[in-house]
Design a protein around this motif. Structure first.
Motif, short mmCIF file in Angstrom:
data_model
loop_
_atom_site.label_atom_id
_atom_site.label_comp_id
_atom_site.label_asym_id
_atom_site.label_seq_id
_atom_site.Cartn_x
_atom_site.Cartn_y
_atom_site.Cartn_z
N THR A 260 0.83 -1.21 0.00
CA THR A 260 0.00 0.00 0.00
C THR A 260 0.86 1.26 0.00
OG1 THR A 260 -1.78 -1.15 1.18
CG2 THR A 260 -1.78 1.26 1.26
N THR A 261 1.96 1.21 0.75
CA THR A 261 2.86 2.37 0.81
C THR A 261 3.49 2.64 -0.55
OG1 THR A 261 3.38 1.94 3.14
CG2 THR A 261 4.94 3.29 1.91
N VAL A 262 3.94 1.60 -1.23
CA VAL A 262 4.56 1.78 -2.55
C VAL A 262 3.53 2.31 -3.54
CG1 VAL A 262 5.72 0.61 -4.47
CG2 VAL A 262 6.28 -0.02 -2.11
N ALA A 263 2.31 1.77 -3.49
CA ALA A 263 1.27 2.23 -4.40
C ALA A 263 0.93 3.70 -4.16
CB ALA A 263 0.02 1.37 -4.24
N ALA A 264 0.96 4.12 -2.88
CA ALA A 264 0.65 5.51 -2.55
C ALA A 264 1.69 6.48 -3.10
CB ALA A 264 0.54 5.67 -1.03
N LEU A 265 2.86 5.98 -3.44
CA LEU A 265 3.90 6.83 -4.02
C LEU A 265 3.75 6.98 -5.53
CD1 LEU A 265 6.99 5.56 -1.97
CD2 LEU A 265 5.76 7.72 -1.70
N GLY A 266 2.69 6.38 -6.09
CA GLY A 266 2.38 6.60 -7.50
C GLY A 266 2.74 5.46 -8.43
N PHE A 267 3.00 4.28 -7.88
CA PHE A 267 3.41 3.16 -8.72
C PHE A 267 2.27 2.13 -8.83
CE2 PHE A 267 7.30 4.83 -6.83
CZ PHE A 267 8.05 5.06 -7.96
N GLU A 268 2.28 1.42 -9.95
CA GLU A 268 1.41 0.27 -10.11
C GLU A 268 2.16 -0.93 -9.56
OE1 GLU A 268 -1.02 -2.17 -13.61
OE2 GLU A 268 0.18 -0.39 -14.10
N VAL A 269 1.61 -1.56 -8.54
CA VAL A 269 2.35 -2.58 -7.78
C VAL A 269 1.92 -3.98 -8.17
CG1 VAL A 269 2.74 -3.52 -5.47
CG2 VAL A 269 2.72 -1.04 -5.82
N GLU A 270 2.91 -4.81 -8.47
CA GLU A 270 2.69 -6.25 -8.58
C GLU A 270 3.23 -6.87 -7.30
OE1 GLU A 270 3.81 -10.06 -11.43
OE2 GLU A 270 3.73 -8.03 -12.28
N PRO A 271 2.36 -7.27 -6.37
CA PRO A 271 2.82 -7.69 -5.05
C PRO A 271 3.35 -9.12 -5.04
CG PRO A 271 0.44 -7.83 -5.17
CD PRO A 271 0.90 -7.25 -6.48
N HIS A 272 4.39 -9.32 -4.21
CA HIS A 272 4.98 -10.64 -4.03
C HIS A 272 5.22 -10.85 -2.53
CE1 HIS A 272 5.79 -11.01 -8.37
NE2 HIS A 272 6.15 -9.73 -8.31
N PRO A 273 4.20 -11.33 -1.80
CA PRO A 273 4.38 -11.55 -0.36
C PRO A 273 5.15 -12.83 -0.08
CG PRO A 273 2.17 -12.18 -1.03
CD PRO A 273 2.82 -11.61 -2.25
N PHE A 274 6.01 -12.77 0.94
CA PHE A 274 6.75 -13.94 1.42
C PHE A 274 6.52 -14.06 2.92
CE2 PHE A 274 8.87 -12.78 -2.48
CZ PHE A 274 9.28 -13.97 -3.03
N ALA A 275 6.88 -15.22 3.46
CA ALA A 275 6.75 -15.42 4.90
C ALA A 275 7.68 -14.47 5.65
CB ALA A 275 7.08 -16.87 5.27
N ASP A 276 7.29 -14.09 6.85
CA ASP A 276 8.12 -13.22 7.68
C ASP A 276 9.49 -13.87 7.88
OD1 ASP A 276 8.81 -11.05 9.19
OD2 ASP A 276 7.67 -11.65 10.97
N HIS A 277 10.55 -13.07 7.75
CA HIS A 277 11.95 -13.52 7.90
C HIS A 277 12.38 -14.48 6.78
CE1 HIS A 277 12.01 -11.72 11.90
NE2 HIS A 277 10.90 -12.38 12.18
N HIS A 278 11.72 -14.42 5.63
CA HIS A 278 12.07 -15.30 4.51
C HIS A 278 13.53 -15.11 4.11
CE1 HIS A 278 11.54 -17.60 0.82
NE2 HIS A 278 12.12 -16.61 0.15
#
Length: 349
Positions: A260-278
Protein backbone atom coordinates in the motif's frame (compact mmCIF):
# COMPACT_ATOMS: atom_id res chain seq x y z
CA UNK A 1 3.54 -22.46 0.51
CA UNK A 2 4.66 -21.26 3.95
CA UNK A 3 3.78 -17.66 3.11
CA UNK A 4 0.39 -18.72 1.77
CA UNK A 5 -0.52 -20.71 4.88
CA UNK A 6 0.70 -17.93 7.17
CA UNK A 7 -1.24 -15.25 5.31
CA UNK A 8 -4.41 -17.36 5.33
CA UNK A 9 -4.18 -17.90 9.06
CA UNK A 10 -3.56 -14.21 9.72
CA UNK A 11 -6.50 -13.32 7.50
CA UNK A 12 -8.73 -15.69 9.46
CA UNK A 13 -7.67 -14.18 12.78
CA UNK A 14 -8.25 -10.61 11.70
CA UNK A 15 -11.66 -11.25 10.08
CA UNK A 16 -12.75 -13.66 12.84
CA UNK A 17 -13.47 -16.66 10.63
CA UNK A 18 -16.20 -18.90 12.02
CA UNK A 19 -14.05 -22.07 12.01
CA UNK A 20 -11.73 -20.54 14.63
CA UNK A 21 -14.35 -21.22 17.32
CA UNK A 22 -13.22 -24.84 17.29
CA UNK A 23 -9.81 -23.73 18.58
CA UNK A 24 -11.14 -21.93 21.66
CA UNK A 25 -10.40 -24.89 24.03
CA UNK A 26 -6.77 -24.77 22.92
CA UNK A 27 -6.80 -21.01 23.45
CA UNK A 28 -7.76 -21.46 27.11
CA UNK A 29 -4.95 -23.97 27.54
CA UNK A 30 -2.54 -21.44 26.03
CA UNK A 31 -3.88 -18.69 28.32
CA UNK A 32 -3.26 -20.91 31.34
CA UNK A 33 0.36 -21.47 30.36
CA UNK A 34 0.91 -17.72 29.84
CA UNK A 35 -0.70 -16.88 33.20
CA UNK A 36 1.38 -19.47 35.07
CA UNK A 37 4.57 -18.16 33.50
CA UNK A 38 3.69 -14.56 34.40
CA UNK A 39 2.97 -15.54 38.02
CA UNK A 40 6.29 -17.36 38.25
CA UNK A 41 8.24 -14.20 37.41
CA UNK A 42 6.02 -11.92 39.52
CA UNK A 43 6.41 -14.12 42.60
CA UNK A 44 10.17 -14.52 42.27
CA UNK A 45 10.10 -18.24 41.52
CA UNK A 46 11.81 -17.33 38.27
CA UNK A 47 14.57 -14.69 38.51
CA UNK A 48 14.27 -11.26 36.90
CA UNK A 49 17.51 -9.46 36.02
CA UNK A 50 17.76 -5.72 36.79
CA UNK A 51 20.35 -3.30 35.48
CA UNK A 52 22.88 -1.82 37.91
CA UNK A 53 22.50 1.66 39.41
CA UNK A 54 23.06 4.27 37.98
CA UNK A 55 22.45 2.49 34.68
CA UNK A 56 18.80 1.75 35.20
CA UNK A 57 16.65 2.50 32.18
CA UNK A 58 15.41 -0.46 30.17
CA UNK A 59 12.77 0.24 27.52
CA UNK A 60 10.93 -2.77 26.19
CA UNK A 61 9.23 -2.38 22.80
CA UNK A 62 6.91 -5.18 21.76
CA UNK A 63 3.44 -6.23 20.77
CA UNK A 64 0.80 -8.67 21.90
CA UNK A 65 -0.26 -9.65 18.39
CA UNK A 66 1.25 -11.68 15.59
CA UNK A 67 1.41 -10.30 12.10
CA UNK A 68 3.61 -7.19 12.17
CA UNK A 69 2.85 -3.82 13.73
CA UNK A 70 5.71 -1.47 12.78
CA UNK A 71 7.63 -2.17 15.97
CA UNK A 72 11.15 -2.19 14.47
CA UNK A 73 10.88 1.32 12.93
CA UNK A 74 9.90 2.61 16.38
CA UNK A 75 12.94 0.90 17.92
CA UNK A 76 15.16 2.61 15.34
CA UNK A 77 13.54 5.98 16.04
CA UNK A 78 13.98 5.53 19.79
CA UNK A 79 17.67 4.73 19.42
CA UNK A 80 18.34 7.80 17.26
CA UNK A 81 16.21 10.08 19.44
CA UNK A 82 17.83 8.92 22.68
CA UNK A 83 21.32 9.43 21.21
CA UNK A 84 20.32 12.96 20.20
CA UNK A 85 19.23 13.64 23.80
CA UNK A 86 22.69 12.72 25.10
CA UNK A 87 22.03 9.12 26.19
CA UNK A 88 24.16 6.16 25.14
CA UNK A 89 21.53 3.69 23.91
CA UNK A 90 22.00 0.07 22.93
CA UNK A 91 19.59 -2.35 21.29
CA UNK A 92 19.02 -5.88 22.54
CA UNK A 93 17.44 -8.54 20.34
CA UNK A 94 16.72 -12.23 20.48
CA UNK A 95 17.91 -12.47 16.87
CA UNK A 96 15.03 -14.42 15.41
CA UNK A 97 16.10 -16.42 12.37
CA UNK A 98 19.81 -16.28 13.22
CA UNK A 99 22.08 -18.80 14.89
CA UNK A 100 25.51 -17.93 16.24
CA UNK A 101 28.23 -20.20 17.61
CA UNK A 102 28.62 -17.90 20.62
CA UNK A 103 26.51 -15.39 22.54
CA UNK A 104 26.27 -12.53 23.32
CA UNK A 105 26.81 -11.54 19.67
CA UNK A 106 27.76 -7.94 18.95
CA UNK A 107 26.34 -7.12 15.53
CA UNK A 108 28.77 -5.52 13.07
CA UNK A 109 28.25 -4.30 9.52
CA UNK A 110 29.73 -7.53 8.14
CA UNK A 111 27.99 -9.94 10.52
CA UNK A 112 26.32 -12.68 8.43
CA UNK A 113 22.55 -12.36 8.58
CA UNK A 114 22.40 -16.11 9.21
CA UNK A 115 24.15 -15.54 12.55
CA UNK A 116 22.35 -12.47 13.89
CA UNK A 117 18.97 -12.43 12.13
CA UNK A 118 17.56 -9.82 9.77
CA UNK A 119 16.12 -7.25 12.20
CA UNK A 120 19.29 -6.79 14.33
CA UNK A 121 21.41 -6.29 11.21
CA UNK A 122 18.91 -3.78 9.86
CA UNK A 123 18.73 -1.89 13.16
CA UNK A 124 22.52 -1.71 13.45
CA UNK A 125 22.74 -0.17 9.98
CA UNK A 126 19.89 2.26 10.58
CA UNK A 127 20.95 3.57 14.00
CA UNK A 128 24.72 3.23 14.43
CA UNK A 129 24.23 2.29 18.10
CA UNK A 130 25.50 -0.99 19.63
CA UNK A 131 23.24 -3.94 18.85
CA UNK A 132 23.63 -7.21 20.74
CA UNK A 133 21.87 -10.50 20.04
CA UNK A 134 21.31 -13.09 22.73
CA UNK A 135 18.41 -15.53 23.24
CA UNK A 136 19.08 -15.03 26.99
CA UNK A 137 18.29 -11.34 27.16
CA UNK A 138 19.85 -10.65 30.59
CA UNK A 139 23.20 -11.88 29.23
CA UNK A 140 22.89 -9.58 26.24
CA UNK A 141 21.90 -6.70 28.51
CA UNK A 142 25.03 -7.13 30.62
CA UNK A 143 27.14 -7.00 27.46
CA UNK A 144 25.57 -3.71 26.40
CA UNK A 145 26.08 -2.16 29.84
CA UNK A 146 29.72 -3.31 29.79
CA UNK A 147 30.10 -1.42 26.50
CA UNK A 148 29.01 1.80 28.22
CA UNK A 149 25.33 1.94 27.27
CA UNK A 150 23.23 3.76 29.84
CA UNK A 151 19.84 2.97 28.33
CA UNK A 152 18.73 -0.25 26.73
CA UNK A 153 16.00 -0.87 24.15
CA UNK A 154 14.77 -4.45 24.08
CA UNK A 155 13.31 -5.15 20.64
CA UNK A 156 10.27 -7.45 20.73
CA UNK A 157 10.91 -8.07 24.41
CA UNK A 158 7.46 -7.79 25.95
CA UNK A 159 7.12 -11.51 26.67
CA UNK A 160 10.75 -11.95 27.82
CA UNK A 161 10.02 -11.46 31.50
CA UNK A 162 13.46 -12.54 32.75
CA UNK A 163 14.67 -9.07 31.77
CA UNK A 164 13.52 -6.36 34.17
CA UNK A 165 12.17 -3.22 32.59
CA UNK A 166 11.38 0.39 33.46
CA UNK A 167 9.18 1.28 30.48
CA UNK A 168 6.96 -1.01 28.41
CA UNK A 169 5.79 0.23 25.02
CA UNK A 170 3.22 -1.79 23.07
CA UNK A 171 2.77 -1.20 19.33
CA UNK A 172 -0.44 -2.13 17.50
CA UNK A 173 -1.40 -1.83 13.85
CA UNK A 174 -4.11 0.80 13.59
CA UNK A 175 -5.94 -0.80 10.69
CA UNK A 176 -6.05 -4.36 12.04
CA UNK A 177 -6.16 -3.67 15.78
CA UNK A 178 -6.25 -6.82 17.90
CA UNK A 179 -8.09 -8.93 15.34
CA UNK A 180 -10.77 -11.11 16.88
CA UNK A 181 -9.30 -10.47 20.37
CA UNK A 182 -8.63 -14.18 20.93
CA UNK A 183 -5.31 -15.66 22.00
CA UNK A 184 -3.38 -18.25 20.03
CA UNK A 185 -4.32 -20.47 18.30
CA UNK A 186 -7.87 -19.09 17.99
CA UNK A 187 -6.62 -15.55 17.34
CA UNK A 188 -3.51 -13.40 16.89
CA UNK A 189 -2.94 -12.43 20.55
CA UNK A 190 0.24 -13.58 22.25
CA UNK A 191 -1.25 -12.50 25.58
CA UNK A 192 -4.77 -11.51 26.71
CA UNK A 193 -5.81 -7.89 26.24
CA UNK A 194 -5.70 -7.48 30.02
CA UNK A 195 -1.91 -7.40 29.60
CA UNK A 196 -2.23 -3.82 28.33
CA UNK A 197 -3.19 -2.56 31.79
CA UNK A 198 0.34 -3.21 33.02
CA UNK A 199 2.08 -1.46 30.11
CA UNK A 200 3.19 2.15 30.12
CA UNK A 201 2.08 3.29 26.68
CA UNK A 202 0.10 1.96 23.73
CA UNK A 203 1.31 3.24 20.36
CA UNK A 204 -0.92 2.89 17.31
CA UNK A 205 0.75 2.66 13.91
CA UNK A 206 -1.49 4.71 11.61
CA UNK A 207 -5.00 5.98 12.11
CA UNK A 208 -7.09 3.46 14.01
CA UNK A 209 -10.09 1.91 12.34
CA UNK A 210 -10.82 -0.18 15.42
CA UNK A 211 -12.02 0.58 18.91
CA UNK A 212 -8.85 0.66 21.00
CA UNK A 213 -8.36 1.23 24.73
CA UNK A 214 -7.62 4.82 25.70
CA UNK A 215 -5.26 6.50 26.11
CA UNK A 216 -2.92 5.81 23.22
CA UNK A 217 -0.44 7.64 21.05
CA UNK A 218 -0.25 7.58 17.27
CA UNK A 219 2.75 7.14 15.03
CA UNK A 220 3.09 6.97 11.26
CA UNK A 221 5.64 5.37 8.97
CA UNK A 222 7.00 7.91 6.52
CA UNK A 223 8.85 6.88 3.33
CA UNK A 224 12.29 8.49 3.60
CA UNK A 225 14.61 7.31 0.82
CA UNK A 226 14.92 5.18 -2.25
CA UNK A 227 18.16 3.22 -1.87
CA UNK A 228 19.74 1.21 -4.67
CA UNK A 229 20.76 -2.11 -3.18
CA UNK A 230 23.91 -2.66 -5.21
CA UNK A 231 25.75 0.51 -4.09
CA UNK A 232 23.54 2.15 -1.40
CA UNK A 233 22.91 5.19 -3.60
CA UNK A 234 20.17 7.22 -1.91
CA UNK A 235 17.54 9.39 -3.50
CA UNK A 236 14.92 11.51 -1.80
CA UNK A 237 11.38 10.20 -2.22
CA UNK A 238 10.49 13.09 -4.53
CA UNK A 239 13.22 12.05 -6.99
CA UNK A 240 11.69 8.83 -8.29
CA UNK A 241 14.37 6.57 -9.85
CA UNK A 242 11.78 4.70 -11.96
CA UNK A 243 8.13 4.85 -12.91
CA UNK A 244 5.20 2.71 -13.95
CA UNK A 245 4.73 -0.88 -12.81
CA UNK A 246 7.08 -2.37 -10.22
CA UNK A 247 7.54 -5.67 -8.44
CA UNK A 248 7.16 -5.20 -4.68
CA UNK A 249 8.49 -7.98 -2.45
CA UNK A 250 8.00 -8.19 1.31
CA UNK A 251 8.93 -10.90 3.79
CA UNK A 252 7.53 -9.08 6.82
CA UNK A 253 4.68 -9.62 9.25
CA UNK A 254 2.21 -7.46 7.30
CA UNK A 255 3.26 -7.32 3.61
CA UNK A 256 0.07 -5.51 2.56
CA UNK A 257 1.15 -2.39 4.46
CA UNK A 258 4.32 -2.22 2.36
CA UNK A 259 2.45 -2.76 -0.92
CA UNK A 260 0.00 0.00 0.00
CA UNK A 261 2.86 2.37 0.81
CA UNK A 262 4.56 1.78 -2.55
CA UNK A 263 1.27 2.23 -4.40
CA UNK A 264 0.65 5.51 -2.55
CA UNK A 265 3.90 6.83 -4.02
CA UNK A 266 2.38 6.60 -7.50
CA UNK A 267 3.41 3.16 -8.72
CA UNK A 268 1.41 0.27 -10.11
CA UNK A 269 2.35 -2.58 -7.78
CA UNK A 270 2.69 -6.25 -8.58
CA UNK A 271 2.82 -7.69 -5.05
CA UNK A 272 4.98 -10.64 -4.03
CA UNK A 273 4.38 -11.55 -0.36
CA UNK A 274 6.75 -13.94 1.42
CA UNK A 275 6.75 -15.42 4.90
CA UNK A 276 8.12 -13.22 7.68
CA UNK A 277 11.95 -13.52 7.90
CA UNK A 278 12.07 -15.30 4.51
CA UNK A 279 15.61 -16.16 3.39
CA UNK A 280 15.76 -14.68 -0.09
CA UNK A 281 17.56 -16.31 -3.00
CA UNK A 282 18.18 -14.87 -6.46
CA UNK A 283 15.45 -17.05 -7.97
CA UNK A 284 12.90 -15.50 -5.60
CA UNK A 285 13.38 -12.19 -7.39
CA UNK A 286 13.52 -13.55 -10.96
CA UNK A 287 10.19 -12.39 -12.40
CA UNK A 288 11.04 -12.75 -16.09
CA UNK A 289 11.05 -9.06 -17.02
CA UNK A 290 13.11 -5.88 -16.59
CA UNK A 291 10.82 -4.01 -14.22
CA UNK A 292 12.27 -2.58 -10.98
CA UNK A 293 12.08 -4.70 -7.83
CA UNK A 294 11.29 -2.79 -4.62
CA UNK A 295 11.83 -4.30 -1.16
CA UNK A 296 11.77 -3.42 2.53
CA UNK A 297 14.90 -2.57 4.54
CA UNK A 298 14.41 -5.77 6.53
CA UNK A 299 14.46 -7.86 3.36
CA UNK A 300 17.37 -5.90 1.90
CA UNK A 301 19.88 -7.16 4.50
CA UNK A 302 19.24 -10.68 3.21
CA UNK A 303 19.70 -9.61 -0.42
CA UNK A 304 22.85 -7.51 -0.06
CA UNK A 305 24.96 -10.02 -2.01
CA UNK A 306 22.67 -9.73 -5.03
CA UNK A 307 24.06 -7.25 -7.57
CA UNK A 308 21.16 -6.47 -9.89
CA UNK A 309 20.86 -2.71 -10.42
CA UNK A 310 17.04 -3.06 -10.66
CA UNK A 311 16.76 -3.79 -6.93
CA UNK A 312 15.71 -0.84 -4.81
CA UNK A 313 14.98 -0.48 -1.08
CA UNK A 314 12.28 1.79 0.30
CA UNK A 315 13.59 3.10 3.62
CA UNK A 316 10.90 4.31 6.01
CA UNK A 317 11.07 5.97 9.41
CA UNK A 318 8.69 6.11 12.35
CA UNK A 319 7.18 9.48 13.20
CA UNK A 320 5.57 9.40 16.67
CA UNK A 321 3.26 12.22 17.61
CA UNK A 322 4.65 15.00 19.81
CA UNK A 323 2.47 13.99 22.77
CA UNK A 324 4.34 10.69 22.96
CA UNK A 325 7.72 12.42 22.78
CA UNK A 326 6.71 14.80 25.58
CA UNK A 327 5.50 11.87 27.70
CA UNK A 328 8.72 9.95 27.12
CA UNK A 329 10.84 12.95 28.10
CA UNK A 330 8.96 13.35 31.36
CA UNK A 331 9.15 9.63 32.13
CA UNK A 332 12.91 9.50 31.54
CA UNK A 333 13.46 12.58 33.70
CA UNK A 334 11.54 10.88 36.49
CA UNK A 335 13.59 7.67 36.18
CA UNK A 336 16.87 9.60 36.20
CA UNK A 337 15.79 11.46 39.34
CA UNK A 338 14.90 8.18 41.05
CA UNK A 339 18.34 6.88 40.12
CA UNK A 340 19.99 9.92 41.71
CA UNK A 341 18.04 9.37 44.92
CA UNK A 342 19.08 5.71 44.98
CA UNK A 343 22.75 6.78 44.72
CA UNK A 344 22.66 9.62 47.25
CA UNK A 345 24.87 9.33 50.40
CA UNK A 346 21.85 9.75 52.67
CA UNK A 347 20.24 6.80 50.98
CA UNK A 348 23.39 4.70 51.52
CA UNK A 349 23.39 5.55 55.22
Amino acid sequence: MKATLSSRLLSAWYRDAAWLKGLVPLEWLYRGVVAARTRAYASGRKPVWRGPIPVIVVIVVGNITLGGTGKSPLVAWLARWLAAQGYRPGILSRGYGGRSHAYPLRVQADTPVGECGDEPLMLAAQTGVPVVVDPERPCGARRLFEEGCDILISDDGLQHLALGRDIELVVVDGERGFGNAHCLPAGPLREPLSRLTGCDALIVNGHSRKVLPEPYYEMHLRPRYWRRLVDDTRLEIGAQPFSGRVHAVAGIGNPERFFTTVAALGFEVEPHPFADHHEFRAEDLAFGDDRPVVMTAKDAVKCRDLTDTRYWVLDVEACPEQRFIDWLERRLECLVEISRVEQSPSRER
